[in-house]
Design a protein around this motif. Sequence first.
Motif, PDB file in Angstrom:
ATOM      1  N   HIS A  54       0.883  -1.179   0.000  1.00  0.00           N
ATOM      2  CA  HIS A  54       0.000   0.000   0.000  1.00  0.00           C
ATOM      3  C   HIS A  54       0.913   1.220   0.000  1.00  0.00           C
ATOM      4  O   HIS A  54       1.277   1.755   1.052  1.00  0.00           O
ATOM      5  CB  HIS A  54      -0.910  -0.023   1.226  1.00  0.00           C
ATOM      6  N   LEU A  55       1.327   1.652  -1.211  1.00  0.00           N
ATOM      7  CA  LEU A  55       2.324   2.702  -1.366  1.00  0.00           C
ATOM      8  C   LEU A  55       1.901   3.682  -2.458  1.00  0.00           C
ATOM      9  O   LEU A  55       1.100   3.340  -3.331  1.00  0.00           O
ATOM     10  CB  LEU A  55       3.685   2.100  -1.753  1.00  0.00           C
ATOM     11  N   ASP A  68       7.155   5.528  -4.256  1.00  0.00           N
ATOM     12  CA  ASP A  68       7.653   4.564  -3.266  1.00  0.00           C
ATOM     13  C   ASP A  68       7.569   3.141  -3.816  1.00  0.00           C
ATOM     14  O   ASP A  68       8.444   2.310  -3.561  1.00  0.00           O
ATOM     15  CB  ASP A  68       6.848   4.664  -1.972  1.00  0.00           C
ATOM     16  N   TYR A  69       6.518   2.866  -4.558  1.00  0.00           N
ATOM     17  CA  TYR A  69       6.344   1.536  -5.159  1.00  0.00           C
ATOM     18  C   TYR A  69       7.480   1.234  -6.135  1.00  0.00           C
ATOM     19  O   TYR A  69       8.032   0.128  -6.134  1.00  0.00           O
ATOM     20  CB  TYR A  69       4.994   1.481  -5.862  1.00  0.00           C
ATOM     21  N   LYS A  70       7.872   2.203  -6.922  1.00  0.00           N
ATOM     22  CA  LYS A  70       8.967   1.998  -7.870  1.00  0.00           C
ATOM     23  C   LYS A  70      10.276   1.721  -7.134  1.00  0.00           C
ATOM     24  O   LYS A  70      11.077   0.887  -7.554  1.00  0.00           O
ATOM     25  CB  LYS A  70       9.113   3.220  -8.778  1.00  0.00           C
ATOM     26  N   GLU A  71      10.513   2.424  -6.027  1.00  0.00           N
ATOM     27  CA  GLU A  71      11.728   2.197  -5.254  1.00  0.00           C
ATOM     28  C   GLU A  71      11.730   0.799  -4.655  1.00  0.00           C
ATOM     29  O   GLU A  71      12.763   0.108  -4.643  1.00  0.00           O
ATOM     30  CB  GLU A  71      11.849   3.248  -4.146  1.00  0.00           C
ATOM     31  N   LEU A  72      10.570   0.355  -4.164  1.00  0.00           N
ATOM     32  CA  LEU A  72      10.485  -0.989  -3.603  1.00  0.00           C
ATOM     33  C   LEU A  72      10.762  -2.036  -4.681  1.00  0.00           C
ATOM     34  O   LEU A  72      11.429  -3.046  -4.414  1.00  0.00           O
ATOM     35  CB  LEU A  72       9.102  -1.214  -2.989  1.00  0.00           C
ATOM     36  N   LEU A  73      10.274  -1.810  -5.881  1.00  0.00           N
ATOM     37  CA  LEU A  73      10.533  -2.747  -6.981  1.00  0.00           C
ATOM     38  C   LEU A  73      12.026  -2.827  -7.285  1.00  0.00           C
ATOM     39  O   LEU A  73      12.547  -3.912  -7.585  1.00  0.00           O
ATOM     40  CB  LEU A  73       9.767  -2.316  -8.229  1.00  0.00           C
ATOM     41  N   ASP A  74      12.731  -1.698  -7.199  1.00  0.00           N
ATOM     42  CA  ASP A  74      14.179  -1.699  -7.446  1.00  0.00           C
ATOM     43  C   ASP A  74      14.904  -2.552  -6.415  1.00  0.00           C
ATOM     44  O   ASP A  74      15.802  -3.343  -6.753  1.00  0.00           O
ATOM     45  CB  ASP A  74      14.725  -0.273  -7.412  1.00  0.00           C
ATOM     46  N   ASN A 130       0.549  -3.612  -6.057  1.00  0.00           N
ATOM     47  CA  ASN A 130       0.311  -2.436  -5.221  1.00  0.00           C
ATOM     48  C   ASN A 130      -1.167  -2.104  -5.160  1.00  0.00           C
ATOM     49  O   ASN A 130      -1.894  -2.206  -6.144  1.00  0.00           O
ATOM     50  CB  ASN A 130       1.086  -1.235  -5.771  1.00  0.00           C
ATOM     51  N   MET A 131      -1.630  -1.721  -3.964  1.00  0.00           N
ATOM     52  CA  MET A 131      -3.005  -1.245  -3.747  1.00  0.00           C
ATOM     53  C   MET A 131      -2.912   0.176  -3.211  1.00  0.00           C
ATOM     54  O   MET A 131      -2.890   0.400  -2.005  1.00  0.00           O
ATOM     55  CB  MET A 131      -3.731  -2.133  -2.726  1.00  0.00           C
ATOM     56  N   PRO A 132      -2.846   1.179  -4.084  1.00  0.00           N
ATOM     57  CA  PRO A 132      -2.642   2.553  -3.613  1.00  0.00           C
ATOM     58  C   PRO A 132      -3.893   3.258  -3.134  1.00  0.00           C
ATOM     59  O   PRO A 132      -3.808   4.293  -2.496  1.00  0.00           O
ATOM     60  CB  PRO A 132      -2.085   3.249  -4.862  1.00  0.00           C
ATOM     61  N   GLY A 133      -5.074   2.740  -3.427  1.00  0.00           N
ATOM     62  CA  GLY A 133      -6.314   3.445  -3.142  1.00  0.00           C
ATOM     63  C   GLY A 133      -6.657   3.543  -1.669  1.00  0.00           C
ATOM     64  O   GLY A 133      -6.089   2.846  -0.816  1.00  0.00           O
ATOM     65  N   THR A 134      -7.622   4.395  -1.365  1.00  0.00           N
ATOM     66  CA  THR A 134      -8.051   4.597   0.020  1.00  0.00           C
ATOM     67  C   THR A 134      -8.800   3.389   0.570  1.00  0.00           C
ATOM     68  O   THR A 134      -8.953   3.256   1.784  1.00  0.00           O
ATOM     69  CB  THR A 134      -8.956   5.838   0.127  1.00  0.00           C
ATOM     70  N   ASP A 135      -9.291   2.514  -0.323  1.00  0.00           N
ATOM     71  CA  ASP A 135     -10.008   1.318   0.129  1.00  0.00           C
ATOM     72  C   ASP A 135      -9.107   0.090   0.157  1.00  0.00           C
ATOM     73  O   ASP A 135      -9.576  -1.036   0.139  1.00  0.00           O
ATOM     74  CB  ASP A 135     -11.219   1.050  -0.760  1.00  0.00           C
ATOM     75  N   ALA A 136      -7.790   0.318   0.218  1.00  0.00           N
ATOM     76  CA  ALA A 136      -6.838  -0.793   0.171  1.00  0.00           C
ATOM     77  C   ALA A 136      -7.042  -1.785   1.316  1.00  0.00           C
ATOM     78  O   ALA A 136      -6.934  -3.002   1.116  1.00  0.00           O
ATOM     79  CB  ALA A 136      -5.403  -0.258   0.196  1.00  0.00           C
ATOM     80  N   TYR A 137      -7.344  -1.279   2.512  1.00  0.00           N
ATOM     81  CA  TYR A 137      -7.542  -2.178   3.654  1.00  0.00           C
ATOM     82  C   TYR A 137      -8.691  -3.137   3.384  1.00  0.00           C
ATOM     83  O   TYR A 137      -8.589  -4.340   3.643  1.00  0.00           O
ATOM     84  CB  TYR A 137      -7.798  -1.378   4.928  1.00  0.00           C
ATOM     85  N   HIS A 138      -9.787  -2.628   2.857  1.00  0.00           N
ATOM     86  CA  HIS A 138     -10.960  -3.476   2.594  1.00  0.00           C
ATOM     87  C   HIS A 138     -10.685  -4.458   1.454  1.00  0.00           C
ATOM     88  O   HIS A 138     -11.143  -5.604   1.493  1.00  0.00           O
ATOM     89  CB  HIS A 138     -12.168  -2.592   2.283  1.00  0.00           C
ATOM     90  N   GLN A 139      -9.926  -4.023   0.443  1.00  0.00           N
ATOM     91  CA  GLN A 139      -9.548  -4.938  -0.629  1.00  0.00           C
ATOM     92  C   GLN A 139      -8.708  -6.095  -0.089  1.00  0.00           C
ATOM     93  O   GLN A 139      -8.916  -7.258  -0.442  1.00  0.00           O
ATOM     94  CB  GLN A 139      -8.753  -4.202  -1.707  1.00  0.00           C
ATOM     95  N   LEU A 140      -7.758  -5.738   0.770  1.00  0.00           N
ATOM     96  CA  LEU A 140      -6.853  -6.741   1.310  1.00  0.00           C
ATOM     97  C   LEU A 140      -7.589  -7.739   2.196  1.00  0.00           C
ATOM     98  O   LEU A 140      -7.432  -8.963   2.051  1.00  0.00           O
ATOM     99  CB  LEU A 140      -5.736  -6.052   2.104  1.00  0.00           C
TER     100      LEU A 140
END
Length: 419
Positions: free
Chosen positions: A61-62, A66-72, A89-99
Motif C-alpha cells: 500500500h504505497l 515509493d512503489y517503484k523504489e520498492l521494486l528496485d 500495489n493497492m494505492p487506493g483509500t479502500d486498500a484495507y478493505h480490498q486486502l
Amino acid sequence: MKRKNYWFLFAILLLSLTSLSQGQNLTPDNSSGEERKTMSWNPQPSSPQDAEDQPIQVVTHLNESDYKELLDINRMFMSETGIQVNIRNMPGTDAYHQLTAALEVGEGPDVMLVNSPWIRSLASSGYILPAESYQSTATGGDAISAILQLLEWNGYQWGIPLDMDPYVLVWQAHALQTLGISGIPQAAGKDWKDLLGKQDSRKDKKMIAIPAGDGYAFAALMGGAGMNPANPSNEDLDSLSKLYTSIQFIEAGKSQEAWASLKNEELILLGVPASDAVKEKSINPLLELRLPEALYADNPFLLRGRSYAVSAQAQNPEKAAEWVAFMTSKRSQQLWSDTTGYLPVQREIYEEDSFQFVQPPVELNQLLKPAEGKSGDSLLQTKWEVFSKAAKLFLSGKSTAQEYREALEGHPKEKSANE
C-alpha cells in the motif's frame, strides 16, 4: 435362497464401502462454521515441492514513487537469491478493505506491506502470523518503542517495521533571531508565548504554515507548542486562539511557494511530513527540524509508519521471512531512506550512527526510551474522527477554541466544515 442371501449381503457391503470412501474426503457435517472458515483461510499446497517453486506473492500500500523504489530493491533480492517475487500495489483509500476481502476468502498474499496501525486489526482477525513464528532473530526488536507498540497484540509482535513519516516542525532560525528569539521554542515554554505575541506586529503577514485541513499537521503543531490536542486545558485554549491568527494554510499544489516563503524569512515555521522536510534540508541546511516527541510517545499512530507482515495463508513462510529480512536489512534501509526521505525506525541509527549514511536530521530522545506500561489506543486515536472534524471547523474559522474543546468532549456545535 442361499444364493439370493449372498447377493443381498454383498450389495450391503458394497454400499457401506462406497459411503465410507466418500466420507473421508468431506468436511464432517458436525464441523463448526469457524473450523471450516479457518480451513479455507489456510489452504495447503499440494506438495512441498509445489510451494518451493511458487513465487512469493506480496501486496503493498504505497504511492507510485515509493512503489517503484520498492521494486528496485526487490530486483536486487531476486538477482542475489534466485527467488521470484510478484508484487502488487493497492494505492487506493479502500486498500484495507480490498486486502481483508481477499484474505477472508483464502486469496491473500504471502507478505503484505501496510500502514503500521493496520497490524493489530489484521492480527486479531487471524490474518497474519506472529513475527516470532517465522523469524529466529529479534524480529525488529531494535525498533523505536512507540513503533513496536503499534505491532503488539495479545502478548506478541505481529509485524516488522520499515519506516516512519511523522510531521515535523521546520524552523527558520535566522527569522526567529530577527524577532528577538534566540533559540528554537520548546514545548510550553516562554519562547512560544513570545513568538505568538509577535503576530500583532506583523499584521496580515502570517508566521506559521501547515497544509490546509490536515489533522496530522495540526496535531503536530499543537504538540510542538505543548498543547494537548485531545484534551486541551484552559491555558491551551488561550494559546490556541493566538495560534490561529498566526497560521497560513497551504493549499494542494502550493508547497513550493510555502518553502520559498520560509527560505525568504517571510514565514517562521512550517509543519510538514518528515520526508518532505528531509529533502528540503538537503538543499537548505540552515533550516532546523524539530519532532514533537512527547506527542508521538503518547500517540504512536501519528508516526505514520509502514510495516511488513507475513500472512497466515503463506505457502512458504520461510521464503517470505527471507524476503522481509532482506527488505529491512541495513543496506535496504539505507537505499529506502535515501530515496524516499522516510525516517528509519532502528534505535541504533539515532544512538550510534552505525549506518554509514547521512545522520538523520532529527534528534530523538524520548522515543528511544522503552515504553512503560503503554498499550492499546491513545485517547487521541480513539477520538481521531471527532478530532479531525473539530480541527477542520476551528481552522476554517467556523468555530472557536472553546467550541473545539466542546466537540472533543462530545458536545459538538451543529455546524459542518463546508458551511
